[in-house]
Design an enzyme around this catalytic site. Sequence first.
Site, PDB file in Angstrom:
ATOM      1  N   HIS A  65     -24.383  16.900  -8.626  1.00 14.00           N
ATOM      2  CA  HIS A  65     -25.362  15.614  -9.302  1.00 14.00           C
ATOM      3  C   HIS A  65     -24.959  16.160 -10.724  1.00 14.00           C
ATOM      4  O   HIS A  65     -26.027  16.796 -11.045  1.00 14.00           O
ATOM      5  CB  HIS A  65     -25.369  14.629  -9.866  1.00 14.00           C
ATOM      6  CG  HIS A  65     -25.356  13.281  -7.705  1.00 14.00           C
ATOM      7  ND1 HIS A  65     -24.229  12.671  -7.185  1.00 14.00           N
ATOM      8  CD2 HIS A  65     -26.100  14.251  -7.129  1.00 14.00           C
ATOM      9  CE1 HIS A  65     -24.038  12.816  -6.772  1.00 14.00           C
ATOM     10  NE2 HIS A  65     -25.442  12.865  -6.284  1.00 14.00           N
ATOM     11  N   GLU A  82     -31.714  11.458  -7.490  1.00 10.76           N
ATOM     12  CA  GLU A  82     -32.108  10.731  -6.493  1.00 10.76           C
ATOM     13  C   GLU A  82     -32.842  10.872  -5.781  1.00 10.76           C
ATOM     14  O   GLU A  82     -33.244  12.334  -5.778  1.00 10.76           O
ATOM     15  CB  GLU A  82     -30.881  11.433  -5.914  1.00 10.76           C
ATOM     16  CG  GLU A  82     -29.997  11.891  -4.897  1.00 10.76           C
ATOM     17  CD  GLU A  82     -28.328  11.871  -4.729  1.00 10.76           C
ATOM     18  OE1 GLU A  82     -27.786  10.958  -5.058  1.00 10.76           O
ATOM     19  OE2 GLU A  82     -28.081  13.516  -4.270  1.00 10.76           O
ATOM     20  N   HIS A 140     -26.180  19.983  -2.075  1.00  3.84           N
ATOM     21  CA  HIS A 140     -26.957  19.075  -1.252  1.00  3.84           C
ATOM     22  C   HIS A 140     -25.965  18.452  -0.551  1.00  3.84           C
ATOM     23  O   HIS A 140     -24.871  18.243  -0.828  1.00  3.84           O
ATOM     24  CB  HIS A 140     -28.178  17.297  -1.631  1.00  3.84           C
ATOM     25  CG  HIS A 140     -27.043  16.458  -2.728  1.00  3.84           C
ATOM     26  ND1 HIS A 140     -27.143  16.939  -3.816  1.00  3.84           N
ATOM     27  CD2 HIS A 140     -26.524  15.557  -2.098  1.00  3.84           C
ATOM     28  CE1 HIS A 140     -26.389  16.012  -4.155  1.00  3.84           C
ATOM     29  NE2 HIS A 140     -26.587  15.120  -2.897  1.00  3.84           N
ATOM     30  N   ARG A 160     -17.426  17.094  -6.109  1.00  2.33           N
ATOM     31  CA  ARG A 160     -17.560  17.240  -3.896  1.00  2.33           C
ATOM     32  C   ARG A 160     -16.875  18.711  -4.310  1.00  2.33           C
ATOM     33  O   ARG A 160     -15.637  18.662  -5.572  1.00  2.33           O
ATOM     34  CB  ARG A 160     -16.368  16.376  -4.017  1.00  2.33           C
ATOM     35  CG  ARG A 160     -16.874  15.039  -3.258  1.00  2.33           C
ATOM     36  CD  ARG A 160     -15.783  14.317  -2.593  1.00  2.33           C
ATOM     37  NE  ARG A 160     -16.185  12.903  -2.154  1.00  2.33           N
ATOM     38  CZ  ARG A 160     -15.043  11.964  -2.780  1.00  2.33           C
ATOM     39  NH1 ARG A 160     -13.951  12.863  -3.894  1.00  2.33           N
ATOM     40  NH2 ARG A 160     -15.526  11.152  -2.934  1.00  2.33           N
TER      41      ARG A 160
END
Length: 279
Positions: A65, A82, A140, A160
């Site tokens: 991200h 996050e 991740h 992605r």
Amino acid sequence: MPATRLAIRRVEKPWGRHHLWPGFADTLADSAPIGEIWFEAEHAREPALLVKYLFTSEKLSVQVHPNDAAAIAAGHPRGKDEAWVVLAAEPDATIALGVKSPVTREQLLAAARDGSIVDLLAWKPVAAGDVIYSPAGTIHAIGAGITLIEIQQNIDLTYRLYDYGRPRELHLAAGVAAACLTPFATPKPPRAVAPGRIILAEGGKFVLERWTAAQHMTLPAGETGWFVPITGAGTIDGKTWQGGECWMAEGEVTVTMADEADMLFAYPGATMLYPPPAP
């Protein structure tokens, strides 16, 4: 705004499950698997944070991200830090966090194209109770057999890099540009600051606390807190809560417990609100 219970949205994912978590209804075997439960506000003002449950039966995509600056430059309101609180994990469950050793953007791009990016990542075993704060830019991948709660900056923005052959769009140029090319830096461990109050994560875009006892918190004017009861029951500002819900509140937040409980509390910012006085 008084404490408000958020609405639930079930999100289908190819890597999701039919058997979810206590408090959430399972789905039929011939229906699409559910990968996420989102808790959403019903008013117009966009909240700063979003709370989800994730249920995995397969590995999620290798992804990244962007941070605030990169996201805003691309026309989005914010980036995406996050945090994950693992509720349950199969014995061999893993999460990939960052690369094992430094790479160049050219190496990362080539590895994303041929699938060898999976071998570049640092896969770490996870178990119930683990807490991970993943800053924007961290490459991740959440593995199979995991149930977790995710607290994130409120933006549906994922690049992605690799998706195990699933027919979904990749975002190689943007993802490689946003990615941190060095190993993941382990954050500070959780720390107790008061009876029944533990700081799980701070220093990023939001603070995440864990409560196991009744608490009282006063949020600054205009700020919102997210109360996430995992187990137990009680009240928040006089309204009844139970595990598997998520609430938003402003101003003074008073939480009582009718029995033993496990609760998360999150709010924007880099440091905890009103730390207890020094002894």
